[in-house]
Design a protein around this motif. Structure first.
Motif, mmCIF file in Angstrom:
data_model
loop_
_atom_site.group_PDB
_atom_site.id
_atom_site.type_symbol
_atom_site.label_atom_id
_atom_site.label_comp_id
_atom_site.label_asym_id
_atom_site.label_seq_id
_atom_site.Cartn_x
_atom_site.Cartn_y
_atom_site.Cartn_z
ATOM 1 N N GLN A 109 41.060 -26.182 27.964
ATOM 2 C CA GLN A 109 40.492 -27.274 27.181
ATOM 3 C C GLN A 109 40.983 -28.621 27.685
ATOM 4 O O GLN A 109 42.186 -28.852 27.846
ATOM 5 C CB GLN A 109 40.863 -27.121 25.715
ATOM 6 C CG GLN A 109 40.352 -28.236 24.819
ATOM 7 C CD GLN A 109 38.831 -28.244 24.707
ATOM 8 O OE1 GLN A 109 38.198 -27.193 24.705
ATOM 9 N NE2 GLN A 109 38.263 -29.444 24.620
ATOM 10 N N VAL A 110 40.042 -29.499 27.930
ATOM 11 C CA VAL A 110 40.345 -30.880 28.280
ATOM 12 C C VAL A 110 39.801 -31.760 27.162
ATOM 13 O O VAL A 110 38.604 -31.720 26.860
ATOM 14 C CB VAL A 110 39.703 -31.274 29.626
ATOM 15 C CG1 VAL A 110 39.886 -32.765 29.880
ATOM 16 C CG2 VAL A 110 40.321 -30.466 30.754
ATOM 17 N N THR A 111 40.679 -32.531 26.548
ATOM 18 C CA THR A 111 40.285 -33.432 25.477
ATOM 19 C C THR A 111 40.631 -34.851 25.886
ATOM 20 O O THR A 111 41.787 -35.146 26.209
ATOM 21 C CB THR A 111 40.997 -33.081 24.167
ATOM 22 O OG1 THR A 111 40.689 -31.734 23.809
ATOM 23 C CG2 THR A 111 40.545 -34.018 23.039
ATOM 24 N N VAL A 112 39.612 -35.700 25.902
ATOM 25 C CA VAL A 112 39.797 -37.100 26.281
ATOM 26 C C VAL A 112 39.574 -37.944 25.031
ATOM 27 O O VAL A 112 38.458 -38.030 24.521
ATOM 28 C CB VAL A 112 38.834 -37.510 27.400
ATOM 29 C CG1 VAL A 112 39.166 -38.930 27.874
ATOM 30 C CG2 VAL A 112 38.897 -36.533 28.554
ATOM 31 N N SER A 113 40.641 -38.545 24.554
ATOM 32 C CA SER A 113 40.549 -39.286 23.297
ATOM 33 C C SER A 113 41.634 -40.340 23.230
ATOM 34 O O SER A 113 42.751 -40.137 23.714
ATOM 35 C CB SER A 113 40.696 -38.329 22.114
ATOM 36 O OG SER A 113 40.715 -39.045 20.892
ATOM 37 N N GLU A 160 33.684 -36.444 28.438
ATOM 38 C CA GLU A 160 34.012 -35.321 29.308
ATOM 39 C C GLU A 160 34.938 -34.308 28.633
ATOM 40 O O GLU A 160 35.430 -33.383 29.287
ATOM 41 C CB GLU A 160 34.615 -35.839 30.613
ATOM 42 C CG GLU A 160 33.580 -36.643 31.400
ATOM 43 C CD GLU A 160 34.060 -37.148 32.725
ATOM 44 O OE1 GLU A 160 35.116 -37.830 32.760
ATOM 45 O OE2 GLU A 160 33.376 -36.894 33.732
ATOM 46 N N THR A 161 35.145 -34.484 27.359
ATOM 47 C CA THR A 161 35.860 -33.486 26.580
ATOM 48 C C THR A 161 35.064 -32.188 26.588
ATOM 49 O O THR A 161 33.886 -32.167 26.227
ATOM 50 C CB THR A 161 36.054 -33.977 25.133
ATOM 51 O OG1 THR A 161 36.939 -35.107 25.149
ATOM 52 C CG2 THR A 161 36.631 -32.887 24.259
ATOM 53 N N ARG A 218 31.886 -26.905 33.119
ATOM 54 C CA ARG A 218 32.451 -27.287 31.828
ATOM 55 C C ARG A 218 31.402 -27.099 30.743
ATOM 56 O O ARG A 218 30.197 -27.102 31.013
ATOM 57 C CB ARG A 218 32.944 -28.730 31.846
ATOM 58 C CG ARG A 218 31.864 -29.784 32.092
ATOM 59 C CD ARG A 218 32.487 -31.155 32.326
ATOM 60 N NE ARG A 218 31.465 -32.169 32.525
ATOM 61 C CZ ARG A 218 31.729 -33.418 32.908
ATOM 62 N NH1 ARG A 218 33.002 -33.794 33.141
ATOM 63 N NH2 ARG A 218 30.759 -34.298 33.062
ATOM 64 N N LEU A 220 45.451 -32.994 26.441
ATOM 65 C CA LEU A 220 44.939 -34.188 25.770
ATOM 66 C C LEU A 220 45.342 -35.418 26.575
ATOM 67 O O LEU A 220 46.538 -35.632 26.834
ATOM 68 C CB LEU A 220 45.512 -34.276 24.358
ATOM 69 C CG LEU A 220 45.230 -35.558 23.570
ATOM 70 C CD1 LEU A 220 43.741 -35.725 23.342
ATOM 71 C CD2 LEU A 220 46.001 -35.545 22.256
ATOM 72 N N THR A 266 35.634 -40.093 27.475
ATOM 73 C CA THR A 266 35.656 -39.321 26.232
ATOM 74 C C THR A 266 34.564 -38.253 26.205
ATOM 75 O O THR A 266 34.770 -37.157 25.674
ATOM 76 C CB THR A 266 35.493 -40.246 25.017
ATOM 77 O OG1 THR A 266 34.285 -41.014 25.177
ATOM 78 C CG2 THR A 266 36.669 -41.207 24.898
ATOM 79 N N ALA A 269 30.882 -28.317 26.628
ATOM 80 C CA ALA A 269 31.303 -28.964 25.394
ATOM 81 C C ALA A 269 30.710 -28.196 24.212
ATOM 82 O O ALA A 269 29.698 -27.510 24.358
ATOM 83 C CB ALA A 269 30.825 -30.413 25.388
#
Length: 120
Positions: free
Chosen positions: A115-119, A90-91, A38, A11, A88, A40
């Protein structure tokens, strides 16, 4: 049997960076192109980057060009992806895949992903 295992996701806030890694086994890593893709939730696969067997040839999707850097260490059977200035949107689950040629249409044997979470 070709296997790949991704790691390094997490994250992060918008604008931050991450470094993903992929360790390969079961095939002669140095003979194959490798890719990062990737996906989503609810969306299709987006191929992010591709690298040739020697590492000299690379390809980036337009949306990540200038922000992501793909590299490989053939001595360690490892593929890397440096992600900068993350957005964001790109999550996603990021995965690596073995490619029979320098073309994403030939990429298969993907891993389960990280998992990549951009927030914020």
């Amino acid at each position: 049997q070709a296997e790949v295992q991704e790691s390094g996701g997490g994250l992060v806030q918008p604008g931050e960076s991450l470094r993903l890694s992929c360790v390969a086994s079961g095939f002669t890593f140095s003979r194959y192109s490798m890719s990062w893709g990737r996906q989503a939730p609810g969306k299709g696969i987006e191929w992010v980057s591709l690298i040739g067997p020697s590492g000299l040839e690379t390809y980036y999707g337009e949306i990540v060009k200038g922000r992501f850097t793909i590299s490989r260490d053939n001595a360690k059977n490892t593929l890397n992806l440096q992600l900068k200035s993350l957005k964001t949107e790109e999550t996603a689950t990021y995965f690596c895949a073995k490619c029979d040629d320098f073309a994403v249409s030939t990429c298969k044997d993907r891993g389960q992903g990280t998992q990549v979470t951009v927030s914020s």
